[in-house]
Design a protein around this motif. Structure first.
Motif, PDB file in Angstrom:
ATOM      1  N   ASN A  90     -49.178  22.704   7.807  1.00 27.57           N
ATOM      2  CA  ASN A  90     -48.347  21.571   7.424  1.00 27.57           C
ATOM      3  C   ASN A  90     -48.572  21.135   5.969  1.00 27.57           C
ATOM      4  O   ASN A  90     -48.770  19.944   5.693  1.00 27.57           O
ATOM      5  N   PRO A  91     -48.541  22.077   5.049  1.00 31.85           N
ATOM      6  CA  PRO A  91     -48.697  21.667   3.647  1.00 31.85           C
ATOM      7  C   PRO A  91     -47.429  21.010   3.127  1.00 31.85           C
ATOM      8  O   PRO A  91     -46.335  21.259   3.640  1.00 31.85           O
ATOM      9  N   ASN A  92     -47.573  20.214   2.088  1.00 35.86           N
ATOM     10  CA  ASN A  92     -46.415  19.808   1.283  1.00 35.86           C
ATOM     11  C   ASN A  92     -46.134  20.959   0.321  1.00 35.86           C
ATOM     12  O   ASN A  92     -47.058  21.497  -0.295  1.00 35.86           O
ATOM     13  N   LEU A  93     -44.877  21.348   0.214  1.00 35.23           N
ATOM     14  CA  LEU A  93     -44.510  22.480  -0.625  1.00 35.23           C
ATOM     15  C   LEU A  93     -43.539  22.046  -1.715  1.00 35.23           C
ATOM     16  O   LEU A  93     -42.703  21.157  -1.489  1.00 35.23           O
ATOM     17  N   TYR A  94     -43.647  22.686  -2.864  1.00 34.34           N
ATOM     18  CA  TYR A  94     -42.876  22.281  -4.046  1.00 34.34           C
ATOM     19  C   TYR A  94     -42.350  23.494  -4.787  1.00 34.34           C
ATOM     20  O   TYR A  94     -43.035  24.517  -4.886  1.00 34.34           O
ATOM     21  N   TRP A  95     -41.133  23.353  -5.317  1.00 31.89           N
ATOM     22  CA  TRP A  95     -40.605  24.315  -6.285  1.00 31.89           C
ATOM     23  C   TRP A  95     -40.404  23.585  -7.607  1.00 31.89           C
ATOM     24  O   TRP A  95     -39.749  22.539  -7.659  1.00 31.89           O
ATOM     25  N   TYR A  96     -40.970  24.171  -8.671  1.00 32.43           N
ATOM     26  CA  TYR A  96     -40.823  23.651 -10.019  1.00 32.43           C
ATOM     27  C   TYR A  96     -40.157  24.702 -10.901  1.00 32.43           C
ATOM     28  O   TYR A  96     -40.281  25.897 -10.668  1.00 32.43           O
ATOM     29  N   ARG A  97     -39.507  24.224 -11.941  1.00 35.39           N
ATOM     30  CA  ARG A  97     -39.030  25.110 -13.003  1.00 35.39           C
ATOM     31  C   ARG A  97     -39.616  24.616 -14.321  1.00 35.39           C
ATOM     32  O   ARG A  97     -39.679  23.402 -14.577  1.00 35.39           O
ATOM     33  N   GLN A  98     -40.003  25.574 -15.141  1.00 32.21           N
ATOM     34  CA  GLN A  98     -40.587  25.251 -16.429  1.00 32.21           C
ATOM     35  C   GLN A  98     -39.823  26.007 -17.500  1.00 32.21           C
ATOM     36  O   GLN A  98     -39.838  27.237 -17.527  1.00 32.21           O
ATOM     37  N   ALA A  99     -39.145  25.278 -18.379  1.00 30.84           N
ATOM     38  CA  ALA A  99     -38.489  25.911 -19.519  1.00 30.84           C
ATOM     39  C   ALA A  99     -39.554  26.228 -20.563  1.00 30.84           C
ATOM     40  O   ALA A  99     -40.633  25.640 -20.571  1.00 30.84           O
ATOM     41  N   ALA A 100     -39.254  27.147 -21.451  1.00 29.89           N
ATOM     42  CA  ALA A 100     -40.218  27.606 -22.454  1.00 29.89           C
ATOM     43  C   ALA A 100     -40.754  26.429 -23.256  1.00 29.89           C
ATOM     44  O   ALA A 100     -39.991  25.637 -23.811  1.00 29.89           O
ATOM     45  N   GLY A 101     -42.101  26.313 -23.314  1.00 32.89           N
ATOM     46  CA  GLY A 101     -42.723  25.271 -24.112  1.00 32.89           C
ATOM     47  C   GLY A 101     -42.510  23.870 -23.599  1.00 32.89           C
ATOM     48  O   GLY A 101     -42.741  22.903 -24.335  1.00 32.89           O
ATOM     49  N   ARG A 102     -42.124  23.743 -22.345  1.00 32.61           N
ATOM     50  CA  ARG A 102     -41.828  22.430 -21.790  1.00 32.61           C
ATOM     51  C   ARG A 102     -42.685  22.119 -20.576  1.00 32.61           C
ATOM     52  O   ARG A 102     -43.409  22.979 -20.078  1.00 32.61           O
ATOM     53  N   GLY A 103     -42.552  20.902 -20.108  1.00 31.22           N
ATOM     54  CA  GLY A 103     -43.268  20.508 -18.907  1.00 31.22           C
ATOM     55  C   GLY A 103     -42.560  21.000 -17.664  1.00 31.22           C
ATOM     56  O   GLY A 103     -41.620  21.784 -17.715  1.00 31.22           O
ATOM     57  N   LEU A 104     -43.047  20.523 -16.541  1.00 32.48           N
ATOM     58  CA  LEU A 104     -42.532  20.973 -15.253  1.00 32.48           C
ATOM     59  C   LEU A 104     -41.431  20.056 -14.738  1.00 32.48           C
ATOM     60  O   LEU A 104     -41.559  18.838 -14.780  1.00 32.48           O
ATOM     61  N   GLN A 105     -40.385  20.666 -14.245  1.00 37.32           N
ATOM     62  CA  GLN A 105     -39.293  19.925 -13.629  1.00 37.32           C
ATOM     63  C   GLN A 105     -39.332  20.200 -12.131  1.00 37.32           C
ATOM     64  O   GLN A 105     -39.205  21.356 -11.703  1.00 37.32           O
ATOM     65  N   LEU A 106     -39.494  19.167 -11.339  1.00 34.67           N
ATOM     66  CA  LEU A 106     -39.503  19.337  -9.897  1.00 34.67           C
ATOM     67  C   LEU A 106     -38.093  19.598  -9.410  1.00 34.67           C
ATOM     68  O   LEU A 106     -37.170  18.831  -9.709  1.00 34.67           O
ATOM     69  N   LEU A 107     -37.931  20.676  -8.661  1.00 36.25           N
ATOM     70  CA  LEU A 107     -36.615  21.038  -8.128  1.00 36.25           C
ATOM     71  C   LEU A 107     -36.462  20.579  -6.677  1.00 36.25           C
ATOM     72  O   LEU A 107     -35.491  19.921  -6.327  1.00 36.25           O
ATOM     73  N   PHE A 108     -37.413  20.973  -5.855  1.00 37.16           N
ATOM     74  CA  PHE A 108     -37.375  20.642  -4.432  1.00 37.16           C
ATOM     75  C   PHE A 108     -38.795  20.397  -3.930  1.00 37.16           C
ATOM     76  O   PHE A 108     -39.752  20.956  -4.448  1.00 37.16           O
ATOM     77  N   TYR A 109     -38.893  19.580  -2.895  1.00 41.32           N
ATOM     78  CA  TYR A 109     -40.161  19.486  -2.190  1.00 41.32           C
ATOM     79  C   TYR A 109     -39.882  19.346  -0.707  1.00 41.32           C
ATOM     80  O   TYR A 109     -38.799  18.921  -0.296  1.00 41.32           O
ATOM     81  N   SER A 110     -40.898  19.700   0.074  1.00 41.91           N
ATOM     82  CA  SER A 110     -40.753  19.706   1.522  1.00 41.91           C
ATOM     83  C   SER A 110     -42.044  19.235   2.170  1.00 41.91           C
ATOM     84  O   SER A 110     -43.120  19.717   1.835  1.00 41.91           O
ATOM     85  N   VAL A 111     -41.907  18.317   3.103  1.00 42.88           N
ATOM     86  CA  VAL A 111     -43.079  17.816   3.821  1.00 42.88           C
ATOM     87  C   VAL A 111     -43.181  18.406   5.223  1.00 42.88           C
ATOM     88  O   VAL A 111     -44.132  18.110   5.952  1.00 42.88           O
ATOM     89  N   GLY A 112     -42.203  19.243   5.603  1.00 39.92           N
ATOM     90  CA  GLY A 112     -42.265  19.860   6.919  1.00 39.92           C
ATOM     91  C   GLY A 112     -41.133  20.855   7.092  1.00 39.92           C
ATOM     92  O   GLY A 112     -40.220  20.936   6.264  1.00 39.92           O
ATOM     93  N   ILE A 113     -41.194  21.610   8.189  1.00 38.33           N
ATOM     94  CA  ILE A 113     -40.176  22.623   8.462  1.00 38.33           C
ATOM     95  C   ILE A 113     -38.796  21.987   8.465  1.00 38.33           C
ATOM     96  O   ILE A 113     -38.576  20.967   9.138  1.00 38.33           O
ATOM     97  N   GLY A 114     -37.877  22.597   7.735  1.00 34.33           N
ATOM     98  CA  GLY A 114     -36.506  22.118   7.708  1.00 34.33           C
ATOM     99  C   GLY A 114     -36.279  20.854   6.912  1.00 34.33           C
ATOM    100  O   GLY A 114     -35.147  20.372   6.811  1.00 34.33           O
ATOM    101  N   GLN A 115     -37.333  20.276   6.357  1.00 36.19           N
ATOM    102  CA  GLN A 115     -37.209  19.033   5.581  1.00 36.19           C
ATOM    103  C   GLN A 115     -37.266  19.361   4.098  1.00 36.19           C
ATOM    104  O   GLN A 115     -38.305  19.763   3.586  1.00 36.19           O
TER     105      GLN A 115
END
Lengths: 111, 113
Positions: free
Chosen positions: B30-55
């Motif tokens: 049951n981890p929290n899961l995250y997808w980030y995108r990082q443009a060149a030379g930039r910080g992280l942009q959070l795209l999606f996160y999930s706290v459970g199956i299907g969420q």
């Protein structure tokens, strides 16, 4: 939205010197975290300092947190060429499930 | 011990093609899961996160979607890639709570041509 702002954006030092990076943030936090990212790699968690802590050490790393000024600093002592990387601060904001990230400090340690 | 796997490491895809990036976590439940995108030379942009199956929570409207078909599997998809989708994509997990940081995968460098 960005909350953390690292300062400086870039830092170049000689091996053996100390490196200090700063992070400022805007809202109340649960904790503040520092990460390292080598070029083209994922981020590595370095240290977490909770809002009720003022200083924390891990090896050559020393992190301070001043919640009244909403700022933190990361000190790397006796730097090595292998410390060359980008360093990011991230804040775990109250009532939020997500970290808020700064844009990072690029550190170059010259041999 | 806990590990996170992300693949592929690099990907070159033509505009208009589909995308599927997969991330799996081992050694935790049951981890929290995250997808980030990082443009060149930039910080992280959070795209999606999930706290459970299907969420899935989406942070920014875009050409991407995410799914969590299993507890420790997180997939980032697109039906038709745009040039602006190029970037460095990072998957991460956390156990939640205020005392723990995130563990990141090694990232996928996506170039849309």
């Amino acid at each position: 939205s960005q909350q953390g702002e690292e300062d400086p954006q870039a830092l170049s030092i000689q091996e053996g010197e100390n490196a200090t990076m700063n992070c400022s943030y805007k809202t109340s936090i649960n904790n503040l975290q520092w990460y390292r990212q080598n070029s083209g790699r994922g981020l590595v968690h370095l240290i977490l300092i909770r809002s009720n802590e003022r200083e924390k050490h891990s090896g050559r790393l020393r992190v301070t947190l001043d919640t009244s000024k909403k700022s933190s600093s990361l000190l790397i002592t006796a730097s090595r060429a292998a410390d060359t990387a980008s360093y990011f601060c991230a804040t775990d904001v109250l009532n939020n499930r997500k970290l808020i990230w700064g844009l990072g400090t690029s550190l170059a340690v010259n041999p | 011990s806990q590990t996170i796997h992300q693949w592929p490491a690099t990907l070159v895809q033509p505009v208009g093609s589909p995308l599927s990036l997969e991330c799996t976590v081992e050694g935790t439940s049951n981890p929290n899961l995250y997808w980030y995108r990082q443009a060149a030379g930039r910080g992280l942009q959070l795209l999606f996160y999930s706290v459970g199956i299907g969420q899935i929570s989406s942070e920014v409207p875009q050409n991407l979607s995410a799914s969590r078909p299993q507890d420790r599997q997180f997939i980032l998809s697109s039906k038709k890639l745009l040039l602006s989708d190029s970037g460095f994509y990072l998957c991460a997990w956390s156990v939640g709570g205020i005392n723990y940081g995130y563990t990141f995968g090694s990232g996928t460098r996506l170039t849309v041509v």
